[in-house]
Design a protein around this motif. Structure first.
Motif, short mmCIF file in Angstrom:
data_model
loop_
_atom_site.label_atom_id
_atom_site.label_comp_id
_atom_site.label_asym_id
_atom_site.label_seq_id
_atom_site.Cartn_x
_atom_site.Cartn_y
_atom_site.Cartn_z
N MET A 32 0.84 -1.20 0.00
CA MET A 32 0.00 0.00 0.00
C MET A 32 0.87 1.24 0.00
SD MET A 32 -3.22 -1.10 2.44
CE MET A 32 -4.28 0.21 1.80
N TYR A 33 0.34 2.33 -0.57
CA TYR A 33 1.11 3.54 -0.80
C TYR A 33 0.25 4.78 -0.52
CZ TYR A 33 3.49 0.06 -3.72
OH TYR A 33 4.10 -1.08 -4.19
N TRP A 34 0.90 5.83 -0.06
CA TRP A 34 0.28 7.15 0.03
C TRP A 34 1.06 8.12 -0.85
CZ3 TRP A 34 -4.25 8.75 1.52
CH2 TRP A 34 -4.97 8.05 2.49
N TYR A 35 0.33 8.84 -1.72
CA TYR A 35 0.90 9.85 -2.60
C TYR A 35 0.23 11.19 -2.32
CZ TYR A 35 2.50 5.99 -5.62
OH TYR A 35 3.09 4.87 -6.14
N ARG A 36 0.92 12.25 -2.70
CA ARG A 36 0.28 13.55 -2.82
C ARG A 36 0.42 14.02 -4.26
NH1 ARG A 36 2.88 18.29 0.63
NH2 ARG A 36 1.75 19.51 -0.92
N GLN A 37 -0.65 14.69 -4.73
CA GLN A 37 -0.66 15.19 -6.10
C GLN A 37 -0.80 16.69 -6.09
OE1 GLN A 37 -3.86 13.80 -8.65
NE2 GLN A 37 -2.74 14.35 -10.49
N ASP A 38 0.17 17.37 -6.65
CA ASP A 38 0.17 18.82 -6.75
C ASP A 38 0.33 19.21 -8.22
OD1 ASP A 38 2.05 18.19 -4.00
OD2 ASP A 38 0.29 19.48 -3.78
N GLY A 40 1.38 20.14 -11.75
CA GLY A 40 2.67 20.17 -12.43
C GLY A 40 3.75 19.31 -11.81
N MET A 41 3.40 18.54 -10.76
CA MET A 41 4.43 17.76 -10.07
C MET A 41 4.13 16.26 -10.08
SD MET A 41 5.41 20.29 -6.95
CE MET A 41 7.02 19.57 -6.77
N GLY A 42 3.09 15.86 -10.76
CA GLY A 42 2.77 14.44 -10.79
C GLY A 42 2.35 13.94 -9.43
N LEU A 43 2.57 12.66 -9.19
CA LEU A 43 2.28 12.06 -7.89
C LEU A 43 3.61 11.77 -7.20
CD1 LEU A 43 -0.04 10.66 -10.03
CD2 LEU A 43 -0.87 9.97 -7.79
N ARG A 44 3.71 12.19 -5.97
CA ARG A 44 4.93 11.98 -5.20
C ARG A 44 4.64 11.08 -4.00
NH1 ARG A 44 7.13 17.76 -3.82
NH2 ARG A 44 4.90 18.17 -3.60
N TYR A 89 -4.57 13.91 -1.79
CA TYR A 89 -3.85 12.73 -1.34
C TYR A 89 -4.51 11.48 -1.91
CZ TYR A 89 -1.47 15.81 1.86
OH TYR A 89 -0.69 16.81 2.38
N PHE A 90 -3.67 10.62 -2.48
CA PHE A 90 -4.15 9.37 -3.05
C PHE A 90 -3.51 8.19 -2.36
CE2 PHE A 90 -6.77 10.59 -6.54
CZ PHE A 90 -6.30 11.83 -6.94
N CYS A 91 -4.32 7.18 -2.13
CA CYS A 91 -3.85 5.91 -1.62
C CYS A 91 -3.91 4.90 -2.75
CB CYS A 91 -4.73 5.46 -0.46
SG CYS A 91 -4.35 3.82 0.18
N ALA A 92 -2.98 3.96 -2.75
CA ALA A 92 -2.97 2.90 -3.76
C ALA A 92 -2.56 1.59 -3.11
CB ALA A 92 -2.01 3.24 -4.90
N SER A 93 -2.95 0.51 -3.74
CA SER A 93 -2.54 -0.81 -3.28
C SER A 93 -2.23 -1.69 -4.47
CB SER A 93 -3.63 -1.47 -2.41
OG SER A 93 -4.74 -1.86 -3.21
N ARG A 94 -1.45 -2.74 -4.23
CA ARG A 94 -1.14 -3.68 -5.31
C ARG A 94 -0.74 -5.02 -4.70
NH1 ARG A 94 4.75 -3.67 -7.75
NH2 ARG A 94 4.55 -5.78 -6.98
N PRO A 95 -0.83 -6.08 -5.51
CA PRO A 95 -0.37 -7.39 -5.02
C PRO A 95 1.15 -7.39 -4.83
CG PRO A 95 -1.81 -7.61 -6.93
CD PRO A 95 -1.45 -6.17 -6.83
#
Lengths: 113, 113
Positions: A32-38, A40-44, A89-95
């Protein structure tokens, strides 16, 4: 089939306040991941977790803390919010297998006044 | 060396035209290159992905072209439609056990009817 659910969807905070963003996934994903999106800066990447009970720093971890006490949940905390943390703020998950896509939630829009 | 540089920042294409978005990277350890599509108010969703052992991958109207020697890859959208209007992100992963993605800055595509 909800996928990745983020709570809340919107929040306005005052500088110095604290809050926790919740991410829940029902796909039994390991990572699982937490990103922020601003603009012109993509997802960090802020923080991530490769399994229950584990967390690690990403690209922009300062001012944030995370916890993964249960496999399906990943919490992002702001202890003392600052205007610079205004973001989506975006959360993501993956196998856990290699080269698997990340599945994203629909984001939390956070404004710090 | 961890950066992924994406261009253009914005793109306007007429319906039926070809949309092309380019990305470049430096880290030769990257071995997985996904493209994500994001509509307003939603999280990014995987569109198509490629690994460096192939030079091209096509899925419907979407094609990734990969140039390993130049360390560049691009997304081509054939017969662009107004419904393709979205923000597109390229990304790269180094194949570690973390599954971390490095995202490009994003391209906002507008397809005019």
């Amino acid at each position: 089939n909800a996928g990745v659910t983020q709570t809340p969807k919107f929040r306005v905070l005052k500088t110095g306040q604290s809050m926790t963003l919740l991410c829940a996934q029902d796909m039994n994903h390991e990572y699982m991941y937490w990103y922020r999106q601003d603009p012109g800066m993509g997802l960090r990447l802020i923080h991530y977790s490769v399994g229950e009970g584990t967390t690690a720093k990403g690209e922009v971890p300062d001012g944030y803390n995370v916890s993964r006490l249960k496999k399906q949940n990943f919490l992002l905390g702001l202890e003392s919010a600052a205007p610079s943390q205004t973001s989506v703020y975006f959360c993501a998950s993956r196998p856990g297998q290699r080269h698997q896509p990340q599945h994203f939630g629909d984001g939390t829009r956070l404004s710090i006044l | 060396q961890q950066q992924v540089k994406q261009s253009p920042q914005s793109l306007i294409v007429q319906k039926g035209g070809i949309s092309i978005i380019n990305c470049a990277y430096e880290n030769t350890a990257f071995d997985y290159f996904p493209w994500y599509q994001q509509f307003p108010g939603k999280g990014p969703a995987l569109l198509i992905a490629i690994r460096p052992d192939v030079s091209e991958k096509k899925e419907g109207r979407f094609t990734i072209s990969f140039n390993k020697s130049a360390k560049q890859f691009s997304l081509h959208i054939m017969d662009s439609q107004p419904g393709d209007s979205a923000t597109y992100f390229c990304a790269a992963s180094a194949g570690s056990n973390t599954g971390k993605l490095i995202f490009g800055q994003g391209t906002t595509l507008q397809v005019k009817p």
